[in-house]
Write a protein that holds these residues in place. Structure first.
Motif, PDB file in Angstrom:
ATOM      1  N   GLY A 217       0.822  -1.202   0.000  1.00  0.00           N
ATOM      2  CA  GLY A 217       0.000   0.000   0.000  1.00  0.00           C
ATOM      3  C   GLY A 217       0.855   1.250   0.000  1.00  0.00           C
TER       4      GLY A 217
ATOM      5  N   SER B 297       0.337   1.639  -7.347  1.00  0.00           N
ATOM      6  CA  SER B 297      -0.959   1.898  -6.711  1.00  0.00           C
ATOM      7  C   SER B 297      -2.060   0.996  -7.282  1.00  0.00           C
ATOM      8  CB  SER B 297      -1.353   3.361  -6.916  1.00  0.00           C
ATOM      9  OG  SER B 297      -1.683   3.597  -8.266  1.00  0.00           O
ATOM     10  N   LYS B 298      -3.159   0.928  -6.522  1.00  0.00           N
ATOM     11  CA  LYS B 298      -4.354   0.205  -6.980  1.00  0.00           C
ATOM     12  C   LYS B 298      -4.825   0.764  -8.317  1.00  0.00           C
ATOM     13  CE  LYS B 298      -6.143   0.014  -2.385  1.00  0.00           C
ATOM     14  NZ  LYS B 298      -7.206   0.403  -1.487  1.00  0.00           N
ATOM     15  N   GLU B 299      -4.781   2.094  -8.426  1.00  0.00           N
ATOM     16  CA  GLU B 299      -5.246   2.752  -9.648  1.00  0.00           C
ATOM     17  C   GLU B 299      -4.382   2.369 -10.854  1.00  0.00           C
ATOM     18  OE1 GLU B 299      -6.770   4.391  -6.141  1.00  0.00           O
ATOM     19  OE2 GLU B 299      -4.647   4.410  -6.667  1.00  0.00           O
TER      20      GLU B 299
ATOM     21  N   SER C 279      -5.194  -1.200 -11.756  1.00  0.00           N
ATOM     22  CA  SER C 279      -6.515  -1.259 -12.397  1.00  0.00           C
ATOM     23  C   SER C 279      -6.443  -0.810 -13.850  1.00  0.00           C
ATOM     24  CB  SER C 279      -7.523  -0.399 -11.629  1.00  0.00           C
ATOM     25  OG  SER C 279      -7.732  -0.930 -10.340  1.00  0.00           O
TER      26      SER C 279
ATOM     27  N   VAL D 252     -11.370  -5.794 -13.149  1.00  0.00           N
ATOM     28  CA  VAL D 252     -11.095  -5.766 -11.717  1.00  0.00           C
ATOM     29  C   VAL D 252     -12.412  -6.101 -11.033  1.00  0.00           C
ATOM     30  CG1 VAL D 252     -10.309  -4.380  -9.759  1.00  0.00           C
ATOM     31  CG2 VAL D 252      -9.326  -3.988 -12.034  1.00  0.00           C
TER      32      VAL D 252
ATOM     33  N   LYS E 133     -12.751  -7.369  -7.591  1.00  0.00           N
ATOM     34  CA  LYS E 133     -12.844  -7.269  -6.141  1.00  0.00           C
ATOM     35  C   LYS E 133     -11.576  -6.659  -5.566  1.00  0.00           C
ATOM     36  CE  LYS E 133     -14.405 -10.201  -2.329  1.00  0.00           C
ATOM     37  NZ  LYS E 133     -14.684 -11.573  -1.919  1.00  0.00           N
ATOM     38  N   GLU E 134     -11.753  -5.935  -4.462  1.00  0.00           N
ATOM     39  CA  GLU E 134     -10.627  -5.400  -3.704  1.00  0.00           C
ATOM     40  C   GLU E 134     -10.633  -6.102  -2.346  1.00  0.00           C
ATOM     41  OE1 GLU E 134      -9.343  -1.146  -1.855  1.00  0.00           O
ATOM     42  OE2 GLU E 134     -10.213  -1.125  -3.877  1.00  0.00           O
ATOM     43  N   LEU E 135      -9.443  -6.484  -1.871  1.00  0.00           N
ATOM     44  CA  LEU E 135      -9.335  -7.196  -0.596  1.00  0.00           C
ATOM     45  C   LEU E 135      -8.480  -6.412   0.393  1.00  0.00           C
ATOM     46  CD1 LEU E 135      -8.438 -10.726  -2.029  1.00  0.00           C
ATOM     47  CD2 LEU E 135     -10.679  -9.975  -1.259  1.00  0.00           C
TER      48      LEU E 135
ATOM     49  N   PHE F 231      -2.503  -4.209  -0.095  1.00  0.00           N
ATOM     50  CA  PHE F 231      -3.858  -4.293  -0.633  1.00  0.00           C
ATOM     51  C   PHE F 231      -3.893  -5.469  -1.599  1.00  0.00           C
ATOM     52  CE2 PHE F 231      -1.565  -1.556  -3.603  1.00  0.00           C
ATOM     53  CZ  PHE F 231      -1.919  -2.077  -4.833  1.00  0.00           C
ATOM     54  N   GLY F 232      -5.102  -5.921  -1.907  1.00  0.00           N
ATOM     55  CA  GLY F 232      -5.257  -7.001  -2.865  1.00  0.00           C
ATOM     56  C   GLY F 232      -6.320  -6.644  -3.885  1.00  0.00           C
ATOM     57  N   LEU F 233      -6.091  -7.072  -5.119  1.00  0.00           N
ATOM     58  CA  LEU F 233      -7.067  -6.916  -6.192  1.00  0.00           C
ATOM     59  C   LEU F 233      -7.250  -8.249  -6.883  1.00  0.00           C
ATOM     60  CD1 LEU F 233      -5.896  -3.598  -7.924  1.00  0.00           C
ATOM     61  CD2 LEU F 233      -7.862  -3.882  -6.402  1.00  0.00           C
TER      62      LEU F 233
END
Length: 181
Positions: free
Chosen positions: A134, A149-151, A154, A164, A166-168, A175-177
């Motif tokens: 993260g 990053s998550k973004e 994605s 994408v 789910k986010e965990l 973080f998890g995707l």
């Protein structure tokens, strides 16, 4: 996995148990390291399933091979692989139910190639679990400038033709995707 200080670290078994993984599945652990996820995955999919443990570092794979023998896990296949090359996993197309990318994208320059390779080996409807560091706390783990990053993930996923789904919440530091083919 929580310690005495209330800090939550990655718990591979809890992560795996939260996913739709059942006996008989085929899973690729890309950048497997010392097998932190490979061993509990091999237990979860059982003897009817298979886990491909892939890494570029020969010593990590030798450690997994040795530990798998001790644990009597005959369903782990180790492969030395350069996942930043097209076809680098050397696995068959449309073959796996899941691919795990745990704490490895931040280490790769060719992130898009790694994700495309994961997609290539997945069956239609197959899933990719990405766990990365993260952005909020860089007192632990790699420098902030190395993190993805998550973004960003994605955007890469969508550009590679993945969804994408789910986010965990993985840990206080990760973080998890979940991506789907």
């Amino acid at each position: 996995m929580e310690n005495n200080f209330g800090i939550k670290f990655i718990d591979p078994r809890a992560v795996i148990d939260s996913l739709e993984i059942v006996a008989g599945m085929s899973i690729g652990d890309f950048g497997c390291g010392t097998g932190y996820f490979a061993f509990p995955l091999a237990e979860k999919v059982g003897q009817a399933g298979i886990v491909y443990a892939l890494d570029i570092l020969k010593d990590k794979l030798e450690a997994i091979e040795s530990e798998a023998k001790v644990l009597n896990l005959n369903n782990i296949i180790i492969k030395r692989a350069n996942l930043e090359m097209v076809g680098g996993s050397k696995l068959e197309e449309n073959n796996l139910d899941w691919v795990f990318l745990v704490n490895m994208l931040f280490q790769n320059k060719s992130k898009e190639i790694v994700i495309k390779e994961a997609k290539r080996v997945l069956k239609t409807g197959g899933k990719i679990l990405i766990i990365e560091w993260g952005e909020k706390d860089s007192s632990f783990g790699p420098n902030g400038n190395l993190r993805i990053s998550k973004e960003e993930i994605s955007k890469l996923a969508v550009s590679c033709g993945l969804s994408v789904t789910k986010e965990l919440a993985i840990s206080d530091f990760h973080f998890g995707l979940i991506l789907e083919k």
